[in-house]
Design a protein around this motif. Structure first.
Motif, PDB file in Angstrom:
ATOM      1  N   ASP A 404       0.824  -1.218   0.000  1.00 44.17           N
ATOM      2  CA  ASP A 404       0.000   0.000   0.000  1.00 44.17           C
ATOM      3  C   ASP A 404       0.851   1.258   0.000  1.00 44.17           C
ATOM      4  O   ASP A 404       0.626   2.193  -0.792  1.00 44.17           O
ATOM      5  CB  ASP A 404      -0.934  -0.002   1.213  1.00 44.17           C
ATOM      6  CG  ASP A 404      -2.027  -1.057   1.090  1.00 44.17           C
ATOM      7  OD1 ASP A 404      -2.199  -1.573  -0.024  1.00 44.17           O
ATOM      8  OD2 ASP A 404      -2.677  -1.372   2.098  1.00 44.17           O
ATOM      9  N   ASN A 405       1.835   1.322   0.897  1.00 46.75           N
ATOM     10  CA  ASN A 405       2.669   2.530   0.980  1.00 46.75           C
ATOM     11  C   ASN A 405       3.440   2.762  -0.319  1.00 46.75           C
ATOM     12  O   ASN A 405       3.525   3.892  -0.811  1.00 46.75           O
ATOM     13  CB  ASN A 405       3.640   2.416   2.156  1.00 46.75           C
ATOM     14  CG  ASN A 405       2.930   2.413   3.493  1.00 46.75           C
ATOM     15  OD1 ASN A 405       1.868   3.015   3.641  1.00 46.75           O
ATOM     16  ND2 ASN A 405       3.510   1.739   4.478  1.00 46.75           N
ATOM     17  N   THR A 434       2.578  12.729   1.576  1.00 47.02           N
ATOM     18  CA  THR A 434       2.037  11.454   2.084  1.00 47.02           C
ATOM     19  C   THR A 434       2.845  10.839   3.214  1.00 47.02           C
ATOM     20  O   THR A 434       2.456   9.790   3.741  1.00 47.02           O
ATOM     21  CB  THR A 434       1.973  10.434   0.929  1.00 47.02           C
ATOM     22  OG1 THR A 434       3.304  10.218   0.415  1.00 47.02           O
ATOM     23  CG2 THR A 434       1.055  10.927  -0.180  1.00 47.02           C
ATOM     24  N   LEU A 438       0.774   8.319   5.559  1.00 43.86           N
ATOM     25  CA  LEU A 438       1.116   6.907   5.425  1.00 43.86           C
ATOM     26  C   LEU A 438       1.608   6.323   6.750  1.00 43.86           C
ATOM     27  O   LEU A 438       1.315   5.167   7.075  1.00 43.86           O
ATOM     28  CB  LEU A 438       2.198   6.726   4.353  1.00 43.86           C
ATOM     29  CG  LEU A 438       1.763   6.954   2.900  1.00 43.86           C
ATOM     30  CD1 LEU A 438       2.958   6.776   1.970  1.00 43.86           C
ATOM     31  CD2 LEU A 438       0.643   5.998   2.527  1.00 43.86           C
ATOM     32  N   CYS A 439       2.341   7.116   7.505  1.00 43.34           N
ATOM     33  CA  CYS A 439       2.804   6.662   8.824  1.00 43.34           C
ATOM     34  C   CYS A 439       1.608   6.371   9.726  1.00 43.34           C
ATOM     35  O   CYS A 439       1.558   5.344  10.416  1.00 43.34           O
ATOM     36  CB  CYS A 439       3.725   7.704   9.446  1.00 43.34           C
ATOM     37  SG  CYS A 439       4.315   7.260  11.099  1.00 43.34           S
ATOM     38  N   THR A 442      -0.126   3.230   8.658  1.00 44.14           N
ATOM     39  CA  THR A 442       0.665   2.060   9.032  1.00 44.14           C
ATOM     40  C   THR A 442       0.505   1.743  10.507  1.00 44.14           C
ATOM     41  O   THR A 442       0.355   0.577  10.896  1.00 44.14           O
ATOM     42  CB  THR A 442       2.151   2.296   8.697  1.00 44.14           C
ATOM     43  OG1 THR A 442       2.285   2.581   7.302  1.00 44.14           O
ATOM     44  CG2 THR A 442       2.976   1.083   9.049  1.00 44.14           C
ATOM     45  N   TRP A 478       6.787   1.059   5.388  1.00 42.13           N
ATOM     46  CA  TRP A 478       6.703   2.524   5.387  1.00 42.13           C
ATOM     47  C   TRP A 478       8.083   3.151   5.175  1.00 42.13           C
ATOM     48  O   TRP A 478       8.240   4.094   4.389  1.00 42.13           O
ATOM     49  CB  TRP A 478       6.101   3.006   6.705  1.00 42.13           C
ATOM     50  CG  TRP A 478       6.074   4.494   6.828  1.00 42.13           C
ATOM     51  CD1 TRP A 478       5.271   5.369   6.153  1.00 42.13           C
ATOM     52  CD2 TRP A 478       6.908   5.293   7.682  1.00 42.13           C
ATOM     53  NE1 TRP A 478       5.539   6.658   6.519  1.00 42.13           N
ATOM     54  CE2 TRP A 478       6.548   6.653   7.461  1.00 42.13           C
ATOM     55  CE3 TRP A 478       7.913   5.013   8.596  1.00 42.13           C
ATOM     56  CZ2 TRP A 478       7.158   7.698   8.139  1.00 42.13           C
ATOM     57  CZ3 TRP A 478       8.516   6.053   9.271  1.00 42.13           C
ATOM     58  CH2 TRP A 478       8.144   7.379   9.030  1.00 42.13           C
ATOM     59  N   ALA A 481       9.167   2.600   1.647  1.00 44.41           N
ATOM     60  CA  ALA A 481       8.336   3.354   0.690  1.00 44.41           C
ATOM     61  C   ALA A 481       8.795   4.791   0.544  1.00 44.41           C
ATOM     62  O   ALA A 481       8.651   5.383  -0.538  1.00 44.41           O
ATOM     63  CB  ALA A 481       6.871   3.307   1.132  1.00 44.41           C
TER      64      ALA A 481
END
Length: 594
Positions: A404-405, A434, A438-439, A442, A478, A481
């Motif tokens: 996803d990331n 992001t 994103l973090c 996650t 993450w 990414a």
């Protein structure tokens, strides 16, 4: 300069760290412990006390109640249960869930102190209590020793030799023998002869107790040195016991009365036997081998097999060692199957990415996925997480979330590059916008599994590796990414060749047929919002209903090619009667060709 710009600007560092993750992950994978299931701690202990001759009521009042009162003073106690039988007290002590394998040894030591303090209050005739806290050991290798033409004692002696040798093998924690037929020396008195010589049984018992008692015989000074005096060796053979002098008789002690004059002495196997083991219809002695905590059962199996092969030259002809249960082979097969499933899942994810994201973007995200999975093995090795069904299953579960990331970052850069933005600027903007969202996503995904792994009950301990693997893999996804993924996109995604060129007119990257159909679907759902909400509510209700219809099972059905027959007879039945019945079942099973 954000982290993406730094990773692109310091290409050498990023590439070197990527290689370190790949090489280190590969090495860690080969060094990971391999088990069939995760290790977990049994938080129960037994306190066993024998009180020969006592009735169940006397055992309860004079032994069990006394020990329970002392044990109940422990603050770590969760529950205590007891069974009082004729001549036997069994107390089951259960400790609270908050104590794990690191703190339980201290709890068991305190339990032993409590039981030891209560020993002086036990009635005369009661034996010392025993605390059993290691009955949860898992024996991964079970061997049976048979010998055509060999006596039970000869098989036992060879089993002791094997146990001594196998205890030296790496990762072997314990080797237990089972099915041993111990020998005993029987002294059968003749009451008439005892009465004739005027000797009581108590006098004979006293003479026997005095034998083989090790006492200091002192030392002599010889010149400037002291020489230790060894006491003579006690009796050991049946003949020595028969020649034991009980009393002198006759005038001046001219006649000696020996034990053989008043009793018959013989060496025989203990009867009735406490346990009987047979393998393929032949008497046998088994060796049960357990692995040390954190050890690899597959390596244990290979080392034990190698040691047995080395000892083959010292094995008497006719004695054979048969494998009864080899967990290393089962674990190797199970891990091999899971590994194949993991590789297939990774391949499926990459193929789907290639179809929907394009060749270059799919290869980038697929490569990031492989790096993340391999890097996870490093953290598993550092935290002693073994390869077993739960940890490998966690990797399979995590695959869908690990990409996803990388998808968000890759798509963000792809959209900007196709719109004419420079690659470096596209990386800075995509990661800058992001990074923290994103973090947060996650962290939320990790917390979804925290309740399982951080639970203090047995389920939490058993499934701890599920949470650990999800924590490691998602965190790494993450980090990779926002570092490695921008560099790969910088190198591989197509775009303007000149970094200094001015951006061209914006291009509608969502103008393709797939996005157009998706846009029309969203607009239709928004126009009919109440219908959309109704359909979603109906689907949710159907999902909840379906959830309760799914059959629950913590473990899948066993695929082991073995079955067990439990045969119970009423308490007090002679074991020889049970053995005779089991022989009938044994012959029926041996006659079945399946």
């Amino acid at each position: 300069m954000n982290i993406a710009e730094y990773a692109i600007d310091r290409k050498v560092i990023t590439v070197v760290m990527t290689l370190v993750l790949l090489v280190g992950g590969g090495i860690s994978y080969t060094e990971l412990s391999r088990l069939e299931d995760p290790e977990f701690t049994i938080k129960e202990a037994l306190v066993v006390t024998h009180y020969p001759g006592a009735t169940p009521l006397e055992v309860e009042q004079e032994v069990t109640d006394l020990l329970e009162t002392e044990i109940q003073r422990m603050g770590q106690l969760e529950e205590i249960a007891s069974v009082s039988k004729a001549g036997l007290s069994i107390i089951t002590v259960t400790i609270k869930d908050q104590y794990d394998k690191f703190t339980l040894p201290g709890v068991w030591e305190q339990l032993r102190r409590k039981v030891h303090d209560a020993q002086r209050q036990l009635p005369p005739g009661a034996e010392a209590s025993r605390v059993l806290d290691d009955f949860g050991d898992v024996f991964g290798v079970l061997l049976a020793i048979t010998g055509d033409g060999f006596s039970d004692k000869e098989i036992y002696e060879y089993a002791k030799f094997l146990r001594r040798e196998l205890l030296l093998v790496r990762d072997v924690a314990k080797v237990d023998l089972w099915g041993v037929q111990p020998e005993a020396i029987y002294v059968e008195f003749s009451r008439a002869r005892l009465a004739q010589f005027g000797i009581s049984q108590a006098e004979v018992y006293g003479k026997l107790r005095q034998q083989n008692t090790v006492v200091a015989a002192g030392r002599l000074q010889v010149g400037g040195d002291y020489v230790r005096i060894d006491s003579p060796v006690g009796i050991g053979a049946v003949r020595d016991i028969e020649n034991l002098i009980l009393r002198e008789a006759g005038a001046g002690g001219a006649k000696l009365i020996y034990l053989r004059d008043v009793a018959r002495v013989s060496r025989e196997y203990l009867s009735p036997p406490a346990q009987v083991l047979r393998f393929n219809g032949a008497p046998a002695v088994s060796l049960a081998i357990s692995t040390v905590t954190g050890g690899s059962v597959t390596e244990l199996g290979a080392d034990v097999a190698a040691r047995l092969e080395t000892l083959r030259a010292q094995t008497p002809v006719g004695l054979e060692v048969h494998p009864v249960y080899m967990q290393p082979e089962i674990v190797a097969e199970a891990i091999g199957t899971f590994t194949v499933n993991l590789m297939q899942a990774i391949a499926i994810v990459i193929v789907v990415l290639l179809i929907f994201m394009g060749l270059r973007a799919g290869l980038i995200i697929g490569g990031v996925l492989v790096i993340t999975v391999i890097a996870t093995f490093i953290l598993m090795r550092l935290t002693d997480v073994a390869l077993e069904r739960v940890s490998l299953g966690a990797l399979v579960i995590a695959l869908g979330m690990l990409v996803d990331n990388a998808i968000v970052v890759t798509e963000g850069m792809l959209v900007r590059i196709q719109a004419g933005v420079r690659r470096l600027q596209a990386a800075r903007e995509a990661v800058g916008q992001t990074l923290w969202p994103l973090c947060g996503a996650t962290v939320i995904a990790i917390l979804a599994f925290a309740a399982i792994g951080l639970s203090q009950d047995d389920t939490g301990e058993f499934c701890l590796s599920l949470f650990q693997v999800m924590l490691f893999s998602l965190t790494l996804s993450w980090i990779i990414a926002v570092t490695i993924t921008p560099l790969l996109c910088y190198w591989l995604l197509p775009g303007p060749a000149a970094e200094g060129a001015a951006p061209t007119a914006l291009k509608d990257v969502y103008g393709g047929p797939l996005f157009s159909r998706y846009r029309r679907l969203l607009e239709a759902c928004l126009r009919r919002r109440w219908l959309t909400l109704g359909v979603m509510a109906a689907l949710l209700s159907a999902a909840v209903y379906g959830f309760f219809q799914v059959q629950g099972s913590f473990f899948p059905k066993s695929t082991m090619s073995k079955f067990m027959i439990h045969y119970w007879l009423p308490e007090g039945t002679d074991i020889r009667k049970t053995f005779a019945d089991v022989q009938v079942l044994e012959q029926a099973v041996l006659a079945d060709d399946r």
